[in-house]
Design a protein around this motif. Structure first.
Motif, PDB file in Angstrom:
ATOM      1  N   SER A 173       0.779  -0.863  -0.156  1.00 15.10           N
ATOM      2  CA  SER A 173      -0.061  -0.292  -0.309  1.00 15.10           C
ATOM      3  C   SER A 173       0.994   1.328  -0.042  1.00 15.10           C
ATOM      4  CB  SER A 173      -0.830   0.057   0.887  1.00 15.10           C
ATOM      5  OG  SER A 173      -0.045   0.190   2.871  1.00 15.10           O
ATOM      6  N   PHE A 174       2.608   1.418   0.484  1.00 11.00           N
ATOM      7  CA  PHE A 174       3.471   2.567   0.335  1.00 11.00           C
ATOM      8  C   PHE A 174       3.024   2.208  -0.730  1.00 11.00           C
ATOM      9  CE2 PHE A 174       7.304   3.806   0.645  1.00 11.00           C
ATOM     10  CZ  PHE A 174       7.108   5.533   1.703  1.00 11.00           C
ATOM     11  N   ILE A 175       3.289   1.630  -1.487  1.00  9.00           N
ATOM     12  CA  ILE A 175       4.252   1.027  -3.150  1.00  9.00           C
ATOM     13  C   ILE A 175       3.267   2.449  -3.926  1.00  9.00           C
ATOM     14  CG2 ILE A 175       4.839   0.380  -5.275  1.00  9.00           C
ATOM     15  CD1 ILE A 175       6.219  -1.371  -2.805  1.00  9.00           C
ATOM     16  N   GLN A 176       2.083   1.683  -3.822  1.00 12.59           N
ATOM     17  CA  GLN A 176       0.884   2.444  -4.553  1.00 12.59           C
ATOM     18  C   GLN A 176       0.263   3.682  -3.878  1.00 12.59           C
ATOM     19  OE1 GLN A 176      -1.848  -0.507  -5.670  1.00 12.59           O
ATOM     20  NE2 GLN A 176      -0.471  -2.211  -5.527  1.00 12.59           N
ATOM     21  N   GLY A 177       0.025   4.276  -2.774  1.00 15.34           N
ATOM     22  CA  GLY A 177       0.211   5.189  -2.307  1.00 15.34           C
ATOM     23  C   GLY A 177      -1.513   4.905  -1.729  1.00 15.34           C
ATOM     24  N   TYR A 178      -1.729   5.857  -0.782  1.00 12.28           N
ATOM     25  CA  TYR A 178      -2.918   5.282  -0.288  1.00 12.28           C
ATOM     26  C   TYR A 178      -3.999   7.050   0.311  1.00 12.28           C
ATOM     27  CZ  TYR A 178      -0.824   4.053   4.415  1.00 12.28           C
ATOM     28  OH  TYR A 178      -0.200   4.428   5.389  1.00 12.28           O
ATOM     29  N   VAL A 179      -4.820   7.280   0.480  1.00  8.30           N
ATOM     30  CA  VAL A 179      -4.999   8.711   1.314  1.00  8.30           C
ATOM     31  C   VAL A 179      -6.170   7.860   2.204  1.00  8.30           C
ATOM     32  CG1 VAL A 179      -4.829   9.554  -0.767  1.00  8.30           C
ATOM     33  CG2 VAL A 179      -7.019   9.074  -0.342  1.00  8.30           C
ATOM     34  N   SER A 180      -6.440   8.683   3.206  1.00  9.41           N
ATOM     35  CA  SER A 180      -7.438   8.799   4.621  1.00  9.41           C
ATOM     36  C   SER A 180      -8.052   9.655   3.808  1.00  9.41           C
ATOM     37  CB  SER A 180      -5.992   9.289   5.773  1.00  9.41           C
ATOM     38  OG  SER A 180      -7.534  10.235   6.653  1.00  9.41           O
ATOM     39  N   VAL A 181      -9.590   9.328   4.027  1.00 11.70           N
ATOM     40  CA  VAL A 181     -10.525  10.726   3.862  1.00 11.70           C
ATOM     41  C   VAL A 181     -11.818   9.897   4.357  1.00 11.70           C
ATOM     42  CG1 VAL A 181     -10.130  10.538   1.151  1.00 11.70           C
ATOM     43  CG2 VAL A 181     -11.555   8.920   2.376  1.00 11.70           C
ATOM     44  N   VAL A 182     -12.191  11.986   4.558  1.00  5.93           N
ATOM     45  CA  VAL A 182     -13.392  11.227   5.265  1.00  5.93           C
ATOM     46  C   VAL A 182     -15.002  11.558   4.216  1.00  5.93           C
ATOM     47  CG1 VAL A 182     -14.739  12.882   7.464  1.00  5.93           C
ATOM     48  CG2 VAL A 182     -11.566  13.244   7.114  1.00  5.93           C
ATOM     49  N   ILE A 183     -15.492  10.514   5.530  1.00  2.24           N
ATOM     50  CA  ILE A 183     -16.867  10.175   4.298  1.00  2.24           C
ATOM     51  C   ILE A 183     -17.621  10.984   5.048  1.00  2.24           C
ATOM     52  CG2 ILE A 183     -18.162   8.371   2.978  1.00  2.24           C
ATOM     53  CD1 ILE A 183     -15.716   9.164   2.225  1.00  2.24           C
ATOM     54  N   ARG A 184     -18.829  12.203   4.615  1.00  2.88           N
ATOM     55  CA  ARG A 184     -20.048  12.688   5.531  1.00  2.88           C
ATOM     56  C   ARG A 184     -21.017  12.287   4.732  1.00  2.88           C
ATOM     57  NH1 ARG A 184     -17.235  15.928   8.674  1.00  2.88           N
ATOM     58  NH2 ARG A 184     -15.042  17.025   7.717  1.00  2.88           N
ATOM     59  N   GLY A 185     -22.106  12.101   5.492  1.00  2.00           N
ATOM     60  CA  GLY A 185     -23.562  11.569   4.407  1.00  2.00           C
ATOM     61  C   GLY A 185     -24.225  10.788   5.724  1.00  2.00           C
ATOM     62  N   GLU A 186     -26.183  11.008   5.261  1.00  5.01           N
ATOM     63  CA  GLU A 186     -26.356   9.480   5.542  1.00  5.01           C
ATOM     64  C   GLU A 186     -26.214   8.136   5.580  1.00  5.01           C
ATOM     65  OE1 GLU A 186     -29.307  10.406   7.845  1.00  5.01           O
ATOM     66  OE2 GLU A 186     -28.991  12.330   8.151  1.00  5.01           O
ATOM     67  N   GLN A 187     -26.093   8.474   3.915  1.00  7.05           N
ATOM     68  CA  GLN A 187     -26.352   6.869   3.809  1.00  7.05           C
ATOM     69  C   GLN A 187     -24.274   6.385   3.453  1.00  7.05           C
ATOM     70  OE1 GLN A 187     -28.431   6.013   0.144  1.00  7.05           O
ATOM     71  NE2 GLN A 187     -29.420   7.268   0.360  1.00  7.05           N
ATOM     72  N   ARG A 188     -23.992   6.297   5.124  1.00  9.08           N
ATOM     73  CA  ARG A 188     -22.454   5.862   4.938  1.00  9.08           C
ATOM     74  C   ARG A 188     -21.407   4.298   5.013  1.00  9.08           C
ATOM     75  NH1 ARG A 188     -23.745   8.637   9.605  1.00  9.08           N
ATOM     76  NH2 ARG A 188     -23.342   7.716  11.269  1.00  9.08           N
ATOM     77  N   GLU A 189     -22.743   3.952   5.586  1.00  8.89           N
ATOM     78  CA  GLU A 189     -22.687   2.661   5.783  1.00  8.89           C
ATOM     79  C   GLU A 189     -22.612   1.766   4.686  1.00  8.89           C
ATOM     80  OE1 GLU A 189     -23.860   4.308   7.956  1.00  8.89           O
ATOM     81  OE2 GLU A 189     -23.551   3.602   9.684  1.00  8.89           O
TER      82      GLU A 189
END
Lengths: 97, 393
Positions: free
Chosen positions: B6-22
């Protein structure tokens, strides 16, 4: 027709002594102390917050309660949950066997 | 998810907001997107980590679940590379440095020749150049060392073995020269005869038949060592070889002037400096009349140089040194000694390296016209042999 298929399957498991989760698509829950739960064969997340996680499974829902819950990893049929787990509840809904 | 991967491919940390997040999470997993570390953030937000590759798949899912995404942090190699990419000069300099190091280290910087005694280094280097061994040659263009050795030992005459060794950027050519026997001097059959009238003092015959003995008087041209050996019925002709020493008399006439002229420097001098280009000179200093009646000029030329390259300009310094001629009068004995000395060195020079003056005698001495005339007789012990070819019938 589905009921018939189900009966056949049940008979074969009994005759061949196969584990039920393999045949019936039942969830398999593995718990490591109160810090990690590994659930296979889930059908998606119904609710998620840091004290409650509800997963739908083939025969109903599983609800995990605890605190500081995080989903360590999630795949289409598998989920690993970590945190301080205090309870697991199985809620059966839908058709009976 | 493997951490390194995952380090080599790169990843991001994101916040998801919304009613239907599940629902969003479910859809994402269904599409087999790699998400992990899903945390609850209170309110309507959850954070998760997602592979950079999969992040771009989010868009339709977000639309479907009417959620909003916000990138918190970026991790992994693609982002770090991006950061590095902004320092282009630094990166390119780094690679240029590596390239330069590689290029310079794949040149031949030095060719050494060892073990040559008779052969000159230039000769060997020339042969080596023919085979492609020279300074500033690319190392990878050299043939393999065994091959080179073989070819060099063929192309350099008079060697038995040549070894070519490569140590980094240095090449050492090790030479083992063939030892050749001295070439024999070819001689005609000959006699050895006397060069001058003499009295034999020493005779040593290597080959031939000696005809004289110690204390024999010989005339010029008489045979000392004969090249004909064997009995009279069965003569055999050989190359006479040997050394014969004899006493020879040389008469010398020497004249020495009593007044000697000598040139001396008075110590006065003057300097003139010139700037020169090509064959033109521009005088810089030392103008004015030369205050000396007679003088010598000593030139000293200096060319301007940059490293090993000569520039077309230079400086020339002329030193004018005043000279004076003084006359010195010699006494008769001094003049005589000078004359004797001259005669002695002349005798020794003319009669070979082993000549030795055994006796000298002044036969006549007189002063005439301001000169001392001397007549000297030297008795010299010297080699007296001369070759005389035997003409065979």
């Amino acid at each position: 027709m589905r009921r018939f298929a189900r009966k056949i399957r049940k008979m074969t498991t009994e005759m061949l002594d196969l584990p039920q989760d393999v045949v019936f698509d039942l969830p398999r829950v593995t718990m490591m102390g109160d810090v990690q739960v590994h659930i296979e064969n889930h059908r998606g997340v119904r609710h998620f917050s840091d004290d409650r996680l509800r997963l739908s499974v083939s025969t109903g829902e599983i609800e995990l309660t605890g605190s500081d819950l995080i989903i360590r990893a999630i795949w289409p049929d598998e989920v690993i949950v970590e945190g301080k787990i205090t309870g697991i509840q199985y809620m059966r809904t839908g058709e009976s066997r | 998810m493997n951490k390194l991967n995952s380090f080599i491919q790169g990843y991001v940390s994101v916040v998801i907001r919304g009613e239907q997040r599940e629902q969003f999470v479910n859809l994402a997993t269904k599409k087999r997107l790699e998400i992990w570390d899903v945390r609850f953030r209170g309110g309507q937000g959850i954070t998760m980590k997602v592979l950079l590759r999969d992040f771009f798949e989010f868009r339709p899912l977000l639309k479907e679940t009417s959620c909003r995404v916000h990138v918190q942090e970026r991790f992994g190699l693609p982002f770090q590379l991006n950061k590095l990419g902004r320092r282009k000069a630094f990166i390119s300099g780094f690679f240029l440095f590596l390239l330069g190091l590689y290029v310079l280290s794949s040149l031949v910087w030095k060719v050494d020749v060892q073990g040559n005694v008779r052969l000159s280094e230039d000769e060997i280097l020339k042969a080596a150049r023919q085979e492609g061994i020279y300074v500033f040659q690319w190392s990878f263009r050299l043939k393999n060392q065994e091959d080179l050795s073989k070819r060099l030992s063929h192309s350099i005459p008079g060697v038995t073995w040549v070894g070519v060794e490569k140590h980094g950027t240095n090449i050492t050519i090790q030479v083992a020269e063939a030892t050749k026997p001295d070439e024999r001097v070819l001689n005609n059959p000959r006699h050895l005869v006397a060069k001058a009238d003499a009295v034999i003092t020493d005779i040593y015959t290597e080959q031939g038949r000696p005809q004289v003995r110690k204390n024999t008087r010989v005339k010029k041209g008489s045979i000392l060592i004969s090249g004909i050996i064997g009995s009279e019925q069965n003569p055999q002709v050989v190359v006479a070889r040997g050394d014969v020493k004899g006493l020879v008399w040389h008469e010398y006439e020497v004249s020495v002037p009593l007044i000697q002229k000598e040139k001396t420097y008075t110590g006065e001098w003057k300097e003139r400096k010139y700037l020169i280009t090509g064959d033109r000179a521009l005088q810089l200093t030392g103008y004015g009349k030369i205050p000396f009646a007679k003088y010598d000029i000593v030139e000293d030329r200096e060319d301007a140089k940059v490293g090993p390259y000569q520039l077309p300009v230079g400086m020339m310094t002329e030193k004018l040194m005043e000279v004076q001629y003084i006359e010195r009068e010699l006494s008769e004995t001094d003049a005589k000694n000078v004359g004797l000395q001259q005669a002695r060195s002349d005798v020794l020079v003319k009669n070979g390296p082993n000549a030795q003056i055994q006796a000298e005698k002044i036969l006549h001495q007189e002063i005439k016209n301001g000169k001392v005339y001397l007549n000297i007789l030297f008795e010299v012990e010297q080699w007296i042999t001369e070759e005389l070819p035997i003409v065979q019938p």
